[in-house]
Design a protein around this motif. Structure first.
Motif, PDB file in Angstrom:
ATOM      1  N   GLY A  81       0.801  -1.218   0.000  1.00 52.41           N
ATOM      2  CA  GLY A  81       0.000   0.000   0.000  1.00 52.41           C
ATOM      3  C   GLY A  81       0.827   1.257   0.000  1.00 52.41           C
ATOM      4  O   GLY A  81       0.305   2.363  -0.135  1.00 52.41           O
ATOM      5  N   ASN A  82       2.151   1.094   0.179  1.00 53.08           N
ATOM      6  CA  ASN A  82       3.053   2.246   0.121  1.00 53.08           C
ATOM      7  C   ASN A  82       4.449   1.778  -0.272  1.00 53.08           C
ATOM      8  O   ASN A  82       4.763   0.592  -0.213  1.00 53.08           O
ATOM      9  N   ILE A  83       5.269   2.720  -0.689  1.00 53.39           N
ATOM     10  CA  ILE A  83       6.626   2.400  -1.104  1.00 53.39           C
ATOM     11  C   ILE A  83       7.502   2.163   0.117  1.00 53.39           C
ATOM     12  O   ILE A  83       7.394   2.870   1.120  1.00 53.39           O
ATOM     13  N   ASN A  84       8.358   1.177   0.039  1.00 57.28           N
ATOM     14  CA  ASN A  84       9.308   0.905   1.120  1.00 57.28           C
ATOM     15  C   ASN A  84      10.246   2.107   1.252  1.00 57.28           C
ATOM     16  O   ASN A  84      11.012   2.399   0.339  1.00 57.28           O
ATOM     17  N   PRO A  85      10.198   2.829   2.379  1.00 56.02           N
ATOM     18  CA  PRO A  85      11.021   4.034   2.523  1.00 56.02           C
ATOM     19  C   PRO A  85      12.515   3.764   2.608  1.00 56.02           C
ATOM     20  O   PRO A  85      13.322   4.674   2.469  1.00 56.02           O
ATOM     21  N   MET A  86      12.898   2.496   2.811  1.00 57.09           N
ATOM     22  CA  MET A  86      14.311   2.175   2.992  1.00 57.09           C
ATOM     23  C   MET A  86      15.025   1.843   1.680  1.00 57.09           C
ATOM     24  O   MET A  86      16.252   1.789   1.645  1.00 57.09           O
ATOM     25  N   LEU A  87      14.269   1.623   0.619  1.00 56.11           N
ATOM     26  CA  LEU A  87      14.893   1.187  -0.622  1.00 56.11           C
ATOM     27  C   LEU A  87      15.552   2.342  -1.360  1.00 56.11           C
ATOM     28  O   LEU A  87      14.911   3.340  -1.696  1.00 56.11           O
ATOM     29  N   GLU A  88      16.832   2.199  -1.596  1.00 61.01           N
ATOM     30  CA  GLU A  88      17.605   3.168  -2.366  1.00 61.01           C
ATOM     31  C   GLU A  88      18.606   2.414  -3.219  1.00 61.01           C
ATOM     32  O   GLU A  88      19.042   1.320  -2.878  1.00 61.01           O
ATOM     33  N   ASP A  89      18.994   3.012  -4.328  1.00 66.42           N
ATOM     34  CA  ASP A  89      19.977   2.382  -5.195  1.00 66.42           C
ATOM     35  C   ASP A  89      21.349   2.400  -4.544  1.00 66.42           C
ATOM     36  O   ASP A  89      21.679   3.299  -3.763  1.00 66.42           O
ATOM     37  N   PHE A  90      22.157   1.391  -4.891  1.00 62.86           N
ATOM     38  CA  PHE A  90      23.532   1.331  -4.400  1.00 62.86           C
ATOM     39  C   PHE A  90      24.268   2.599  -4.820  1.00 62.86           C
ATOM     40  O   PHE A  90      24.222   3.013  -5.972  1.00 62.86           O
ATOM     41  N   GLY A  91      24.925   3.247  -3.857  1.00 54.31           N
ATOM     42  CA  GLY A  91      25.650   4.478  -4.122  1.00 54.31           C
ATOM     43  C   GLY A  91      24.883   5.720  -3.712  1.00 54.31           C
ATOM     44  O   GLY A  91      25.432   6.827  -3.713  1.00 54.31           O
ATOM     45  N   SER A  92      23.588   5.548  -3.339  1.00 52.66           N
ATOM     46  CA  SER A  92      22.790   6.680  -2.881  1.00 52.66           C
ATOM     47  C   SER A  92      22.885   6.860  -1.375  1.00 52.66           C
ATOM     48  O   SER A  92      22.904   7.972  -0.863  1.00 52.66           O
ATOM     49  N   ASN A  93      22.935   5.739  -0.663  1.00 52.06           N
ATOM     50  CA  ASN A  93      23.057   5.743   0.788  1.00 52.06           C
ATOM     51  C   ASN A  93      23.547   4.355   1.192  1.00 52.06           C
ATOM     52  O   ASN A  93      23.502   3.424   0.396  1.00 52.06           O
ATOM     53  N   SER A  94      24.028   4.222   2.409  1.00 49.06           N
ATOM     54  CA  SER A  94      24.538   2.913   2.832  1.00 49.06           C
ATOM     55  C   SER A  94      23.430   1.873   2.811  1.00 49.06           C
ATOM     56  O   SER A  94      22.359   2.066   3.402  1.00 49.06           O
ATOM     57  N   GLU A  95      23.682   0.745   2.155  1.00 49.35           N
ATOM     58  CA  GLU A  95      22.684  -0.306   2.087  1.00 49.35           C
ATOM     59  C   GLU A  95      22.517  -1.028   3.418  1.00 49.35           C
ATOM     60  O   GLU A  95      21.564  -1.785   3.590  1.00 49.35           O
ATOM     61  N   ALA A  96      23.415  -0.763   4.366  1.00 54.23           N
ATOM     62  CA  ALA A  96      23.300  -1.370   5.695  1.00 54.23           C
ATOM     63  C   ALA A  96      21.959  -1.031   6.342  1.00 54.23           C
ATOM     64  O   ALA A  96      21.425  -1.817   7.135  1.00 54.23           O
ATOM     65  N   ARG A  97      21.403   0.118   5.977  1.00 53.80           N
ATOM     66  CA  ARG A  97      20.128   0.565   6.529  1.00 53.80           C
ATOM     67  C   ARG A  97      18.973  -0.328   6.079  1.00 53.80           C
ATOM     68  O   ARG A  97      17.909  -0.341   6.708  1.00 53.80           O
ATOM     69  N   GLN A  98      19.180  -1.086   5.011  1.00 51.57           N
ATOM     70  CA  GLN A  98      18.109  -1.903   4.444  1.00 51.57           C
ATOM     71  C   GLN A  98      18.122  -3.350   4.932  1.00 51.57           C
ATOM     72  O   GLN A  98      17.142  -4.065   4.749  1.00 51.57           O
TER      73      GLN A  98
END
Length: 228
Positions: free
Chosen positions: A193-210
């Motif tokens: 029902g909504n976009i996952n706020p944690m998803l970002e492309d590699f190089g945009s923010n640390s993927e450790a957050r995901q």
């Protein structure tokens, strides 16, 4: 001999039951990740179960299995595979509890891993080019458990999917990355029902957050931060 055979058969049956449960979660329940659906439908998932989630003992067993998985991986092929570690005897976790156990397991894996960090990615979890390295190869980690708030992470049992970072680079090389990414996000939004706020492309923010699947704020600090 009969006792050994009985034990072996029981272990085999338990593994088949686990695999069936995860196949239902991914394929039967129409999981939004089309890459996950592909590897499961093509039987390209190496699933292993472990006890004592987070422990050093489990880390020693897990790193051996991951090293074997890497050594057997065909990096010349366009076929993708996933290594899935399942912890069926774990208790029900809250999102915070699962996150703590996940990072505890990753830290212990790092401690028992003799290989150098993959030079293609950063070892600093605060860096936007960070990716977790095991056996000399970078992995994108996907933590899943029944108590996850995101439906796509609500697996039958606590589990960690280890996806080689190389696979995402291969998709880019094939010109398919953006198409696959957008399709997965579209399907995930339809499910949740909504976009996952944690998803970002590699190089945009640390993927450790995901990795844990929990939505974390800007002040979140990776538990692996002080590791070398």
């Amino acid at each position: 001999m009969e006792v050994m055979n009985a034990t072996r058969n029981r272990a085999k049956k338990e593994k088949l039951n686990l695999k069936k449960a995860f196949e239902d979660f991914i394929i039967k329940d129409n999981h939004p990740c089309i890459m996950a659906q592909t590897v499961f439908s093509m039987d390209q998932v190496e699933l292993n179960s472990y006890s004592n989630f987070g422990s050093t003992e489990t880390a020693k067993q897990l790193i051996q299995d991951l090293e074997k998985y890497i050594s057997n991986y065909d990096f010349e092929s366009n076929d993708f595979k996933t290594f899935l570690a399942v912890f069926p005897d774990s208790p029900d976790y809250s999102e915070i509890e699962f996150e703590n156990q996940l990072w505890k397991q990753l830290k212990n894996l790092h401690l028992v891993d003799d290989a150098e960090w993959d030079p293609e990615v950063s070892r600093d979890p605060e860096d936007e080019h960070f990716s977790f390295s095991l056996g000399g190869r970078a992995f994108y980690i996907v933590g899943m458990h029944p108590g996850a708030s995101r439906k796509a992470r609500q697996s039958p049992h606590p589990a960690i999917a280890f996806n080689l970072h190389w696979q995402f680079e291969k998709l880019r090389e094939m010109g398919s990355y953006e198409k696959v990414r957008d399709k997965i996000r579209e399907r995930d939004e339809k499910l949740q029902g909504n976009i996952n706020p944690m998803l970002e492309d590699f190089g945009s923010n640390s993927e450790a957050r995901q990795y844990s699947g929990r939505a974390v704020g800007k002040k979140w600090k990776c538990p692996f931060h002080n590791s070398n």
